[in-house]
Design an enzyme around this catalytic site. Sequence first.
Site, mmCIF file in Angstrom:
data_model
loop_
_atom_site.group_PDB
_atom_site.id
_atom_site.type_symbol
_atom_site.label_atom_id
_atom_site.label_comp_id
_atom_site.label_asym_id
_atom_site.label_seq_id
_atom_site.Cartn_x
_atom_site.Cartn_y
_atom_site.Cartn_z
ATOM 1 N N ASP A 156 75.040 11.443 22.712
ATOM 2 C CA ASP A 156 75.393 11.187 20.791
ATOM 3 C C ASP A 156 74.254 10.203 21.411
ATOM 4 O O ASP A 156 74.363 9.662 19.519
ATOM 5 C CB ASP A 156 76.310 9.564 21.441
ATOM 6 C CG ASP A 156 75.836 9.094 22.410
ATOM 7 O OD1 ASP A 156 75.409 9.427 23.283
ATOM 8 O OD2 ASP A 156 77.197 7.932 23.166
ATOM 9 N N SER A 157 72.738 10.538 21.331
ATOM 10 C CA SER A 157 71.792 9.957 20.881
ATOM 11 C C SER A 157 71.249 10.825 19.324
ATOM 12 O O SER A 157 70.526 10.274 18.834
ATOM 13 C CB SER A 157 70.125 10.189 21.605
ATOM 14 O OG SER A 157 70.294 11.720 22.140
ATOM 15 N N ASP A 190 78.518 14.802 24.921
ATOM 16 C CA ASP A 190 78.618 13.328 25.186
ATOM 17 C C ASP A 190 80.259 13.183 24.268
ATOM 18 O O ASP A 190 80.406 13.476 23.206
ATOM 19 C CB ASP A 190 77.541 12.842 23.918
ATOM 20 C CG ASP A 190 76.779 12.280 25.269
ATOM 21 O OD1 ASP A 190 76.869 11.890 26.662
ATOM 22 O OD2 ASP A 190 75.670 11.552 24.838
ATOM 23 N N GLU A 229 70.180 6.695 34.322
ATOM 24 C CA GLU A 229 69.236 6.338 32.945
ATOM 25 C C GLU A 229 68.745 4.909 33.534
ATOM 26 O O GLU A 229 69.267 4.307 34.043
ATOM 27 C CB GLU A 229 70.029 6.587 31.987
ATOM 28 C CG GLU A 229 69.065 5.707 30.372
ATOM 29 C CD GLU A 229 70.034 6.497 28.990
ATOM 30 O OE1 GLU A 229 70.440 6.714 29.364
ATOM 31 O OE2 GLU A 229 68.651 5.813 28.188
ATOM 32 N N GLU A 243 80.065 7.941 29.468
ATOM 33 C CA GLU A 243 79.246 6.757 30.003
ATOM 34 C C GLU A 243 80.443 5.960 31.215
ATOM 35 O O GLU A 243 81.372 5.671 31.019
ATOM 36 C CB GLU A 243 78.474 6.166 29.226
ATOM 37 C CG GLU A 243 77.392 6.401 28.349
ATOM 38 C CD GLU A 243 76.616 5.843 27.201
ATOM 39 O OE1 GLU A 243 77.260 4.364 27.514
ATOM 40 O OE2 GLU A 243 75.853 6.163 26.702
ATOM 41 N N LYS A 263 80.501 13.897 28.670
ATOM 42 C CA LYS A 263 79.713 13.418 29.098
ATOM 43 C C LYS A 263 80.631 12.060 29.049
ATOM 44 O O LYS A 263 80.378 11.848 27.533
ATOM 45 C CB LYS A 263 78.582 13.587 29.342
ATOM 46 C CG LYS A 263 77.962 12.290 29.287
ATOM 47 C CD LYS A 263 76.300 13.010 29.969
ATOM 48 C CE LYS A 263 75.571 12.355 28.894
ATOM 49 N NZ LYS A 263 75.870 10.732 28.150
HETATM 50 O O1 KIV Z 1 72.683 10.692 24.413
HETATM 51 C C1 KIV Z 1 72.096 11.404 25.357
HETATM 52 O O2 KIV Z 1 71.314 12.679 25.281
HETATM 53 C C2 KIV Z 1 71.318 10.900 26.362
HETATM 54 C C3 KIV Z 1 70.615 11.220 27.785
HETATM 55 C C4 KIV Z 1 69.516 10.240 27.400
HETATM 56 C C5 KIV Z 1 70.929 11.483 28.486
HETATM 57 O O3 KIV Z 1 72.940 10.488 27.183
#
Ligand code: KIV
Length: 276
Positions: free
Chosen positions: A49-50, A88, A187, A120, A118
């Site tokens: 989600d970055s 994510d 992280e 958090e 994924k």
């Molecule tokens: O959103 C993302 O890119 C991440 C990674 C940096 C682990 O969660």
Amino acid sequence: MSAQAKTRRKTVKDIAKAKSGDPLVCLTAYDAQMAQILDPHCDILLVGDSLGMVVHGLPSTVGVTMEMMILHGQAVMRGAAQAFVVVDMPFGSYETNSDQAFLNAARIMQETGCQAVKIESGAYAATQIAHMVERGIPVMGHVGLRPQAINVDGGFRAKGRTEDEWARVIAEAVAADEAGAFAIVIEGVAPDLADQITASVFCPTIGIGASAGCDGQILVTNDLLGMTDWVPKFVKKNADLKSVIGSAAETYAAEVKSRAFPGEAQTYKLTKTARS
Ligand code: KIV
């Protein structure tokens, strides 16, 4: 059958081998072209989600939606042939309860074709992880610095600075592991803490700003490629694509203005024939 269809895609079993074998190579990907370039070098491609910050220019990942994750997940799946693709779950799509988490994860998997999701994972998330795994969804956890929680933390802050916080990060990782997570991203913590987590959990750990002792490493690809001005301390830029792209655009602009572009090599040579 296409070349992509013939390639064997990695599974959770391949990922599990990292606990006793070579470190996992993981990078983020947000579109098909980049996924195709990265795919031969990576065990895992994460549609992180970055992308909210990197692709959409948002100030944090909090504004990322299910629709954004699904659109980019579909694109990455079209480009990746052998890597295990994880998408994510965005902020607000899994925290309420297990049913919400399962329904949104199932939608992501059905609409993108990805192999896992994924989340958090604070300690509360163990319930959601167990619920999803029992129902057929592989889940990757994410502990330490959790970007979706920056409004509680007051910014992007490394974790494990106090004894309480140190113990909490370990407890969150162990909870995700015991709930059935197939891997855990760690992280923004000190190497000692990451090493302690890696030794305490059954599943592979994947570090970002953590420790070389993790069972794998991940970076945001645009940071690795030098596309961003500011990068966190833990990034090693392996290229300077910002300058490469800037100078290609500068040359293009100059050649358009001077009419040097398009040249002979870039124009069609068609000969007119009589009307048929
Ligand atoms: O959103 C993302 O890119 C991440 C990674 C940096 C682990 O969660």
